[in-house]
Design a protein around this motif. Sequence first.
Motif, PDB file in Angstrom:
ATOM      1  N   LEU A   1      31.101  48.329  26.022  1.00 37.02           N
ATOM      2  CA  LEU A   1      30.131  47.333  25.555  1.00 37.02           C
ATOM      3  C   LEU A   1      30.310  46.022  26.317  1.00 37.02           C
ATOM      4  N   VAL A   2      29.244  45.598  26.967  1.00 37.11           N
ATOM      5  CA  VAL A   2      29.250  44.327  27.691  1.00 37.11           C
ATOM      6  C   VAL A   2      28.135  43.460  27.116  1.00 37.11           C
ATOM      7  N   ALA A   3      28.458  42.199  26.834  1.00 41.22           N
ATOM      8  CA  ALA A   3      27.437  41.327  26.253  1.00 41.22           C
ATOM      9  C   ALA A   3      27.542  39.936  26.845  1.00 41.22           C
ATOM     10  N   HIS A   4      26.401  39.271  26.962  1.00 43.18           N
ATOM     11  CA  HIS A   4      26.344  37.908  27.503  1.00 43.18           C
ATOM     12  C   HIS A   4      25.674  36.975  26.512  1.00 43.18           C
ATOM     13  N   TYR A   5      26.148  35.720  26.497  1.00 49.06           N
ATOM     14  CA  TYR A   5      25.349  34.632  25.915  1.00 49.06           C
ATOM     15  C   TYR A   5      24.857  33.830  27.100  1.00 49.06           C
ATOM     16  N   GLY A   6      23.584  33.935  27.420  1.00 47.12           N
ATOM     17  CA  GLY A   6      23.094  33.271  28.621  1.00 47.12           C
ATOM     18  C   GLY A   6      23.803  33.855  29.829  1.00 47.12           C
ATOM     19  N   GLN A   7      24.481  33.005  30.598  1.00 47.35           N
ATOM     20  CA  GLN A   7      25.185  33.477  31.787  1.00 47.35           C
ATOM     21  C   GLN A   7      26.611  33.930  31.463  1.00 47.35           C
ATOM     22  N   ARG A   8      27.118  33.489  30.315  1.00 44.56           N
ATOM     23  CA  ARG A   8      28.525  33.683  30.017  1.00 44.56           C
ATOM     24  C   ARG A   8      28.770  35.088  29.464  1.00 44.56           C
ATOM     25  N   GLU A   9      29.756  35.767  30.036  1.00 45.11           N
ATOM     26  CA  GLU A   9      30.086  37.102  29.564  1.00 45.11           C
ATOM     27  C   GLU A   9      31.017  36.970  28.369  1.00 45.11           C
ATOM     28  N   VAL A  10      30.618  37.498  27.221  1.00 42.17           N
ATOM     29  CA  VAL A  10      31.426  37.343  26.014  1.00 42.17           C
ATOM     30  C   VAL A  10      32.201  38.614  25.694  1.00 42.17           C
ATOM     31  N   LEU A  11      31.612  39.749  25.960  1.00 44.51           N
ATOM     32  CA  LEU A  11      32.338  41.010  25.781  1.00 44.51           C
ATOM     33  C   LEU A  11      32.389  41.689  27.140  1.00 44.51           C
ATOM     34  N   ARG A  12      33.595  42.071  27.546  1.00 46.34           N
ATOM     35  CA  ARG A  12      33.748  42.589  28.908  1.00 46.34           C
ATOM     36  C   ARG A  12      34.165  44.047  28.906  1.00 46.34           C
ATOM     37  N   GLY A  13      33.356  44.899  28.305  1.00 44.73           N
ATOM     38  CA  GLY A  13      33.666  46.326  28.332  1.00 44.73           C
ATOM     39  C   GLY A  13      34.591  46.714  27.203  1.00 44.73           C
ATOM     40  N   VAL A  14      34.066  46.728  25.987  1.00 42.39           N
ATOM     41  CA  VAL A  14      34.884  47.058  24.815  1.00 42.39           C
ATOM     42  C   VAL A  14      34.682  48.526  24.458  1.00 42.39           C
ATOM     43  N   ASP A  15      35.779  49.252  24.287  1.00 40.13           N
ATOM     44  CA  ASP A  15      35.739  50.632  23.800  1.00 40.13           C
ATOM     45  C   ASP A  15      36.463  50.682  22.475  1.00 40.13           C
ATOM     46  N   LEU A  16      35.827  51.308  21.480  1.00 44.50           N
ATOM     47  CA  LEU A  16      36.413  51.297  20.146  1.00 44.50           C
ATOM     48  C   LEU A  16      35.888  52.499  19.383  1.00 44.50           C
ATOM     49  N   THR A  17      36.787  53.217  18.712  1.00 43.31           N
ATOM     50  CA  THR A  17      36.312  54.260  17.801  1.00 43.31           C
ATOM     51  C   THR A  17      36.994  54.063  16.456  1.00 43.31           C
ATOM     52  N   VAL A  18      36.240  54.300  15.410  1.00 44.95           N
ATOM     53  CA  VAL A  18      36.797  54.213  14.071  1.00 44.95           C
ATOM     54  C   VAL A  18      36.494  55.528  13.369  1.00 44.95           C
ATOM     55  N   ALA A  19      37.555  56.160  12.829  1.00 44.22           N
ATOM     56  CA  ALA A  19      37.380  57.461  12.188  1.00 44.22           C
ATOM     57  C   ALA A  19      36.891  57.287  10.760  1.00 44.22           C
ATOM     58  N   GLU A  20      36.392  58.382  10.200  1.00 44.57           N
ATOM     59  CA  GLU A  20      35.882  58.336   8.838  1.00 44.57           C
ATOM     60  C   GLU A  20      37.014  57.970   7.878  1.00 44.57           C
ATOM     61  N   GLY A  21      36.719  57.070   6.960  1.00 43.33           N
ATOM     62  CA  GLY A  21      37.690  56.684   5.947  1.00 43.33           C
ATOM     63  C   GLY A  21      38.773  55.739   6.441  1.00 43.33           C
ATOM     64  N   GLU A  22      38.662  55.306   7.665  1.00 47.69           N
ATOM     65  CA  GLU A  22      39.698  54.442   8.230  1.00 47.69           C
ATOM     66  C   GLU A  22      39.365  52.971   7.982  1.00 47.69           C
ATOM     67  N   ILE A  23      40.394  52.144   7.849  1.00 44.85           N
ATOM     68  CA  ILE A  23      40.175  50.698   7.797  1.00 44.85           C
ATOM     69  C   ILE A  23      40.635  50.110   9.119  1.00 44.85           C
TER      70      ILE A  23
END
Lengths: 265, 268
Positions: free
Chosen positions: A13-35
């Motif tokens: 996941l990559v995200a920008h606010y305007g020109q600024r990169e705020v998320l630089r390639g996020v990988d995340l998995t959450v399993a069922e029932g997990e906190i």
Amino acid sequence: MSGAAPTIEVERLVAHYGQREVLRGVDLTVAEGEIMVIMGGSGSGKSTLLNHLLGLLRPTSGTVRLLGHDINRLPALELLDLRRRIGVAFQSGALFSSLTVAENIMLPLREHTDLDEKTMAIIARLKLEVVSLSGFGALMPSELSGGMIKRAALARAIVMDPKLLFCDEPTAGLDPVVSSSIDELILRLRDAMGMTTVVVTHDLDSAFRIADRICVLEDGRIIAMGGKEEIRGSRNGRVQNLLNRRSEEVTLDPEAYLRRLIGEG
Amino acid sequence: MAAENPAVRLVEKVGRGTVRALDEIGFAAVLMAESLYWLVAGRRKRQPVRVAAVFQQAREIGVDALPILSVLSFTIGVMLAIQGIYTLKAFGAESRVATGIALSVVREFSSLITGVLVAGRSGSALAARLGTMKINQEIDALTVMGIEPVRYLVAPPLVAMVVVVPALTMWAHLVALFGAGLYVTGELQISFGAYVSQVIEALRLADLAHGLAKSGIFAVLITLVGVVNGALVSGGAEGVGRITTRSVVHAISAIVITDMIFAFAVTR
């Protein structure tokens, strides 16, 4: 972890606010029932990540899959349906100020179900009971204290018995007793209803009380992810700084500092 | 990059302002289209526009405005009668004043004063409410609950305005003509019945339609200006104050300009 498909899957996941990169390639998995607790300092991108998980922002690239659906590709109406199975407790509560607490909690029921008024009122009271706010249903949100607003928001988030619950800073700004009662509540909800829960917080005590896994975000990247012990034992200096509440040591460049002060930086 | 040359800066400012205005008009058009879509298709898509919400809005916009609207229209009626008699005295034609009053009230003044009043009371309230909801993340909360914000927040006031503003205008007609009648009958020593029959004789259905059609357009303008400003709020409580003022000014300007264009296009 079971072999079932994860409840949340975030890929590159990559995200920008305007020109600024705020998320630089996020990988995340959450399993069922997990906190899963997402931690990080201010400006680390954790709120942005949460807004992307909620589908409130569109990423530059990458995918977010909730309960098996890519929320940025899903047709609008199916997305509305998917959202009925997701509960969100916002940091400020985001209770509708023109409605009473009970009406706030009943709103999703009123809009999404054909239940009669009496049944909805019972469900609302039941959920208020769960968050220890019984008897406060008739009050307006402006008459509640900060901790009560957060608990009421949690009650509204779980009124449709969601499979997936997001909490943004559920304990921020609350006294230790109230925050530990909210932690207890999140744990109880998971145990009783098997909800998958994502909590965004910078409250360390709370994070270590409730988390199955913790993900530490820094400058738009995940710098550590794992169980409580793994995070505690992390060798990453920045993780340790966060855990031990040390401020980042910034090496000072006197010339750059002077330039900044006279406004040429 | 800010240009040094003042002329270039001026052009840049005008350009940015134009882009922003076009942006807002486009956004208003989208909100209008989406509201109509949810009104027509909402029930089938399990996102119905609630009748109860429309009624609540109609009460706030309409019923609650009746006392002040009555006072204003009565005053306008008397004012028109005073000025009308004064003007027509120059030609010795003050006995024809009822015709002038009837046409001015029905074609112009009622819809205008109702529009301005509703813009000030309800357009600003709409902008402030949406702006506050946006800042408190309440609109995000609606979205993540699976409640389409346009159908929940925009469609009900739009319907309510389009029904209520022409109805208020009708009421303003009656009160203004009544107020004018009281003054005229006293001043010119004629009976109220004679005044009423003069008024009815002067009016055609087209005049009534002219005023009501305008008030329907005003209703749409007030709603869209209010919701666009509310949705574009930024900068906390101060921002809400700013967009509330902005929405009143924009709505009243839009009403007055549209009024002129409408009169120009239809009357000639």
